[in-house]
Design a protein around this motif. Structure first.
Motif, PDB file in Angstrom:
ATOM      1  N   MET A 276       0.689  -1.464   0.077  1.00 38.60           N
ATOM      2  CA  MET A 276      -0.091   0.210   0.232  1.00 38.60           C
ATOM      3  C   MET A 276       0.974   1.070  -0.148  1.00 38.60           C
ATOM      4  O   MET A 276       0.453   1.976  -0.854  1.00 38.60           O
ATOM      5  N   LEU A 277       1.891   1.579   0.910  1.00 44.45           N
ATOM      6  CA  LEU A 277       3.122   1.985   0.541  1.00 44.45           C
ATOM      7  C   LEU A 277       4.342   1.890   0.670  1.00 44.45           C
ATOM      8  O   LEU A 277       5.404   2.606   1.095  1.00 44.45           O
ATOM      9  N   GLU A 278       4.582   0.758  -0.428  1.00 43.62           N
ATOM     10  CA  GLU A 278       5.873  -0.125  -0.655  1.00 43.62           C
ATOM     11  C   GLU A 278       6.670   0.798  -0.418  1.00 43.62           C
ATOM     12  O   GLU A 278       8.184   0.570   0.028  1.00 43.62           O
ATOM     13  N   SER A 279       6.740   2.421  -1.446  1.00 42.16           N
ATOM     14  CA  SER A 279       8.482   2.594  -1.413  1.00 42.16           C
ATOM     15  C   SER A 279       8.096   3.516  -0.256  1.00 42.16           C
ATOM     16  O   SER A 279       9.625   3.331  -0.129  1.00 42.16           O
ATOM     17  N   MET A 280       7.940   3.932   0.923  1.00 43.69           N
ATOM     18  CA  MET A 280       7.934   4.660   2.368  1.00 43.69           C
ATOM     19  C   MET A 280       8.628   2.873   2.955  1.00 43.69           C
ATOM     20  O   MET A 280       9.269   3.630   3.690  1.00 43.69           O
ATOM     21  N   PRO A 286       5.392   8.727  -0.323  1.00 45.88           N
ATOM     22  CA  PRO A 286       5.174   7.826  -0.999  1.00 45.88           C
ATOM     23  C   PRO A 286       4.758   8.026  -1.969  1.00 45.88           C
ATOM     24  O   PRO A 286       5.244   9.465  -2.800  1.00 45.88           O
ATOM     25  N   THR A 287       4.149   7.753  -2.961  1.00 42.41           N
ATOM     26  CA  THR A 287       4.441   7.577  -5.164  1.00 42.41           C
ATOM     27  C   THR A 287       2.574   7.905  -4.426  1.00 42.41           C
ATOM     28  O   THR A 287       2.132   8.152  -4.086  1.00 42.41           O
ATOM     29  N   ARG A 288       2.522   9.045  -5.916  1.00 45.08           N
ATOM     30  CA  ARG A 288       1.304   9.493  -5.693  1.00 45.08           C
ATOM     31  C   ARG A 288       0.505   8.425  -6.575  1.00 45.08           C
ATOM     32  O   ARG A 288      -1.224   8.579  -5.903  1.00 45.08           O
ATOM     33  N   ALA A 289       0.844   7.277  -7.274  1.00 46.51           N
ATOM     34  CA  ALA A 289       0.133   5.813  -7.387  1.00 46.51           C
ATOM     35  C   ALA A 289      -1.022   5.494  -5.893  1.00 46.51           C
ATOM     36  O   ALA A 289      -1.579   4.820  -5.834  1.00 46.51           O
ATOM     37  N   GLU A 290       0.437   5.521  -5.078  1.00 46.77           N
ATOM     38  CA  GLU A 290       0.342   4.899  -3.854  1.00 46.77           C
ATOM     39  C   GLU A 290      -0.793   5.437  -3.103  1.00 46.77           C
ATOM     40  O   GLU A 290      -1.770   5.236  -2.118  1.00 46.77           O
ATOM     41  N   ILE A 291      -0.634   6.434  -2.711  1.00 48.95           N
ATOM     42  CA  ILE A 291      -1.598   7.481  -1.947  1.00 48.95           C
ATOM     43  C   ILE A 291      -2.945   7.165  -2.990  1.00 48.95           C
ATOM     44  O   ILE A 291      -4.353   6.868  -2.199  1.00 48.95           O
ATOM     45  N   THR A 292      -2.925   7.247  -4.558  1.00 49.17           N
ATOM     46  CA  THR A 292      -4.294   7.437  -4.768  1.00 49.17           C
ATOM     47  C   THR A 292      -5.320   5.624  -4.797  1.00 49.17           C
ATOM     48  O   THR A 292      -6.559   5.285  -4.471  1.00 49.17           O
ATOM     49  N   ASP A 293      -3.664   5.028  -4.820  1.00 49.93           N
ATOM     50  CA  ASP A 293      -4.669   3.013  -5.048  1.00 49.93           C
ATOM     51  C   ASP A 293      -4.664   3.568  -3.172  1.00 49.93           C
ATOM     52  O   ASP A 293      -6.320   2.648  -2.899  1.00 49.93           O
ATOM     53  N   VAL A 294      -4.917   3.433  -2.025  1.00 49.44           N
ATOM     54  CA  VAL A 294      -5.024   3.540  -0.777  1.00 49.44           C
ATOM     55  C   VAL A 294      -6.287   3.906  -0.508  1.00 49.44           C
ATOM     56  O   VAL A 294      -7.411   3.992   0.045  1.00 49.44           O
ATOM     57  N   LEU A 307      -0.238  -1.947   6.610  1.00 47.69           N
ATOM     58  CA  LEU A 307       1.402  -2.197   6.984  1.00 47.69           C
ATOM     59  C   LEU A 307       2.064  -3.010   6.668  1.00 47.69           C
ATOM     60  O   LEU A 307       2.167  -3.919   7.533  1.00 47.69           O
ATOM     61  N   SER A 308       3.182  -3.125   5.868  1.00 50.40           N
ATOM     62  CA  SER A 308       3.544  -4.412   5.639  1.00 50.40           C
ATOM     63  C   SER A 308       4.863  -4.359   6.211  1.00 50.40           C
ATOM     64  O   SER A 308       5.284  -3.976   7.337  1.00 50.40           O
ATOM     65  N   GLY A 309       6.405  -4.451   5.089  1.00 49.93           N
ATOM     66  CA  GLY A 309       7.441  -4.371   5.169  1.00 49.93           C
ATOM     67  C   GLY A 309       7.810  -2.935   5.550  1.00 49.93           C
ATOM     68  O   GLY A 309       8.064  -2.027   6.157  1.00 49.93           O
ATOM     69  N   HIS A 315      12.166   2.341   7.023  1.00 53.24           N
ATOM     70  CA  HIS A 315      13.492   3.221   7.966  1.00 53.24           C
ATOM     71  C   HIS A 315      12.884   3.842   8.875  1.00 53.24           C
ATOM     72  O   HIS A 315      13.192   5.025   9.759  1.00 53.24           O
ATOM     73  N   ASP A 316      11.274   4.485   8.507  1.00 50.86           N
ATOM     74  CA  ASP A 316      10.814   4.911   9.451  1.00 50.86           C
ATOM     75  C   ASP A 316       9.149   5.264  10.104  1.00 50.86           C
ATOM     76  O   ASP A 316       8.204   5.411   9.462  1.00 50.86           O
ATOM     77  N   PRO A 317       8.962   3.867  10.549  1.00 52.44           N
ATOM     78  CA  PRO A 317       7.701   3.214  10.815  1.00 52.44           C
ATOM     79  C   PRO A 317       6.609   4.224  11.130  1.00 52.44           C
ATOM     80  O   PRO A 317       5.385   4.303  10.991  1.00 52.44           O
ATOM     81  N   VAL A 318       6.990   5.027  11.787  1.00 56.65           N
ATOM     82  CA  VAL A 318       6.443   6.218  12.968  1.00 56.65           C
ATOM     83  C   VAL A 318       5.441   7.308  12.012  1.00 56.65           C
ATOM     84  O   VAL A 318       4.145   7.652  11.528  1.00 56.65           O
ATOM     85  N   GLU A 319       6.521   7.493  10.835  1.00 54.56           N
ATOM     86  CA  GLU A 319       6.339   8.349   9.980  1.00 54.56           C
ATOM     87  C   GLU A 319       5.317   8.090   8.443  1.00 54.56           C
ATOM     88  O   GLU A 319       4.813   8.302   7.893  1.00 54.56           O
ATOM     89  N   VAL A 320       5.452   6.488   8.325  1.00 58.02           N
ATOM     90  CA  VAL A 320       4.579   5.788   7.424  1.00 58.02           C
ATOM     91  C   VAL A 320       2.728   5.431   8.351  1.00 58.02           C
ATOM     92  O   VAL A 320       2.025   5.840   7.170  1.00 58.02           O
ATOM     93  N   VAL A 321       2.880   5.343   9.772  1.00 58.63           N
ATOM     94  CA  VAL A 321       1.417   4.974  10.297  1.00 58.63           C
ATOM     95  C   VAL A 321       0.899   6.186  10.094  1.00 58.63           C
ATOM     96  O   VAL A 321      -0.661   6.885   9.533  1.00 58.63           O
TER      97      VAL A 321
END
Length: 475
Positions: A276-280, A286-294, A307-309, A315-321
């Motif tokens: 879902m936000l794999e690039s992060m 995230p990429t624009r495509a990921e934002i749109t996917d979510v 969120l998985s990996g 590198h920054d789990p808190v910012e991903v959440v």
């Protein structure tokens, strides 16, 4: 508008400290996922206790989803530096524990030679490289490489599910299950489900005495048997990684929409997962495509995004959440709250239901309509098992849903349900108790004195039925 779509975050090496887990809770994580494909039962239990302690300190109901490994086939560890595979290469594949490399690929599945034959396609890792089997001499397979990629670590080897002798749950799954159920885990993810029979084989008590079983839809057989799976599962995960390999990536968006709508119509929470936000994992944004996917998964009606990996090794789990929370909150604000219930009613109209289900449909629909037309501040659901809360949540009301239950496990399970603020409270059904519950909700700051609320509950004990609704002003 507060965020309604729930967020699941996977714990891993990047998110193992108290400081990081605490910050992830503050950033908006509703459920933590333990990926049991990595680590031991004792390590998983230690993580569970850590989450329980930190959630209690934060005063939040946070669920725990333990994801069983299932019949996952992996290649053995690759030689140092990995192995670059090229289009057209010929490789040998055999069961065994030697290190994979130029001399051959070794697989941790003893029945590989029995299950796979010429013409079968095996997929490595995330699907960038595949192998078409050309021969099977009874000891090893010969296969032609399609695609390009550097193979490192222990990537998965996807074997078409209809070829696998091994079924779910595996003996390893049942070992994990015994330990985690005894520890009081909230939810169990069952991998590579093919039919309702796989879920029945788990053999745990129904909620709230037992965990909510989350059936992962990642095989063609599961898609074909979805209606039967919905009757026995507690929740569904659209596991897009293996599902895309099994059914083709071009089918994935359409399957996602179909599965989500079927789940919500059945009153089951549904999780959308994978990349879902794999690039992060490596990037700060995230990429624009990921934002749109979510956002599109939320518009489809998903209860939760996972969120998985991104949080396990990123590198920054808190910012991903925090990023996922912002995306979800904005998408929730654009959700079509008026049109959605009409679609759910149409789906339910075409589904065979029991008399109890028909009563639940009528009462939950009436509660939604009354709350919407009268602009109620909230819908308060009283439930031992969470059934009533989930019955209301499928209508995706524009006002908040407050789920009250005397069971702590039910409260934690409701952390997965769309739009629900779960709280521990006595479940009673007499009129005076309903007034007391309204005061309890008021005292938490969820509603104010004078607000109109709809209170919904089931009058029977041990029966999955919602049959009572009352509108009242909060004292």
């Amino acid at each position: 508008m507060p965020r309604r779509t729930k967020i699941i975050a996977t714990l891993g090496p990047a998110s193992e400290s108290d400081e990081t887990v605490r910050a992830m809770i503050e950033a908006g994580c509703d459920v933590f996922r333990l990926n049991l494909a990595h680590g031991t039962a004792s390590q998983a239990i230690e993580r569970m206790r850590q989450v329980r302690r930190l959630a209690s300190e934060a005063g939040r109901a946070v669920g725990i989803l333990a994801d069983l490994p299932g019949p996952k086939v992996r290649l053995s560890e690759f030689v140092d530096g990995g192995l670059q595979l090229h289009e057209g290469d010929t490789v040998s594949v055999a069961p065994g524990g030697e290190r994979s490399g130029p001399d051959g690929l070794w697989v941790d599945y003893p029945l590989l030679i029995n299950d796979v034959g010429p013409g079968d396609v095996l997929t490595l890792g995330d699907g960038g490289v595949s192998l078409t089997v050309s021969s099977n001499d009874g000891a090893q397979l010969k296969a032609t490489v399609h695609g390009e990629g550097l193979m490192q670590g222990r990537p998965g080897l996807h074997i078409p599910s209809d070829r696998l002798t091994m079924s779910s749950p595996t003996a390893e799954d049942l070992y994990f299950l015994d330990a985690l159920v005894e520890e009081g885990v909230d939810m169990i993810g069952l991998s590579f489900v093919r039919s309702a029979h796989d879920i029945r084989r788990v053999g745990v008590e129904p909620p709230p005495r037992g965990p909510l079983i989350v059936a992962k839809i990642e095989t063609r057989a599961a898609v074909e048997n979805l209606d039967g799976i919905l009757q026995v599962a507690g929740a569904i995960m659209v596991a897009r990684g293996d599902l895309g390999i099994e059914c083709g990536i071009e089918e994935l968006p359409h399957l996602q929409k179909r599965i989500i709508r079927s789940c919500i119509a059945s009153g089951l929470p549904v999780i959308t997962a994978t990349q879902m936000l794999e690039s992060m994992v490596h990037s700060a944004a995230p990429t624009r495509a990921e934002i749109t996917d979510v956002a599109n998964a939320i518009f489809d009606g998903t209860s939760a995004v996972m969120l998985s990996g991104e949080t396990a090794v990123g590198h920054d789990p808190v910012e991903v959440v925090a990023t996922m929370s912002r995306i979800a909150e904005r998408a929730d604000a654009e959700f079509d709250y008026q049109a959605w219930p009409r679609g759910i009613r149409d789906l339910r109209r075409n589904t065979a239901t029991s008399p109890e289900s028909s009563i639940t449909d009528a009462i939950s629909g009436a509660a939604w309509r009354a709350a919407t037309e009268l602009d109620a501040a909230a819908i308060v659901c009283v439930s031992d098992t969470g059934f009533t809360v989930r019955s209301i949540a499928r209508f995706r009301p524009s006002m908040g849903i407050i789920g009250l239950s005397p069971s702590t496990r039910t409260v934690n399970q409701l952390a997965l349900s769309w739009g629900v603020t779960p709280m521990v409270a006595p479940a009673r059904d007499d009129d005076m108790a309903v007034d007391d519950l309204a005061i309890r909700v008021r005292d938490t700051g969820q509603v104010r004195s004078g607000d109109l609320v709809a209170v919904v509950w089931g009058s029977g004990s041990g029966v999955r039925k919602t049959d009572t609704v009352r509108l009242l002003r909060v004292p």
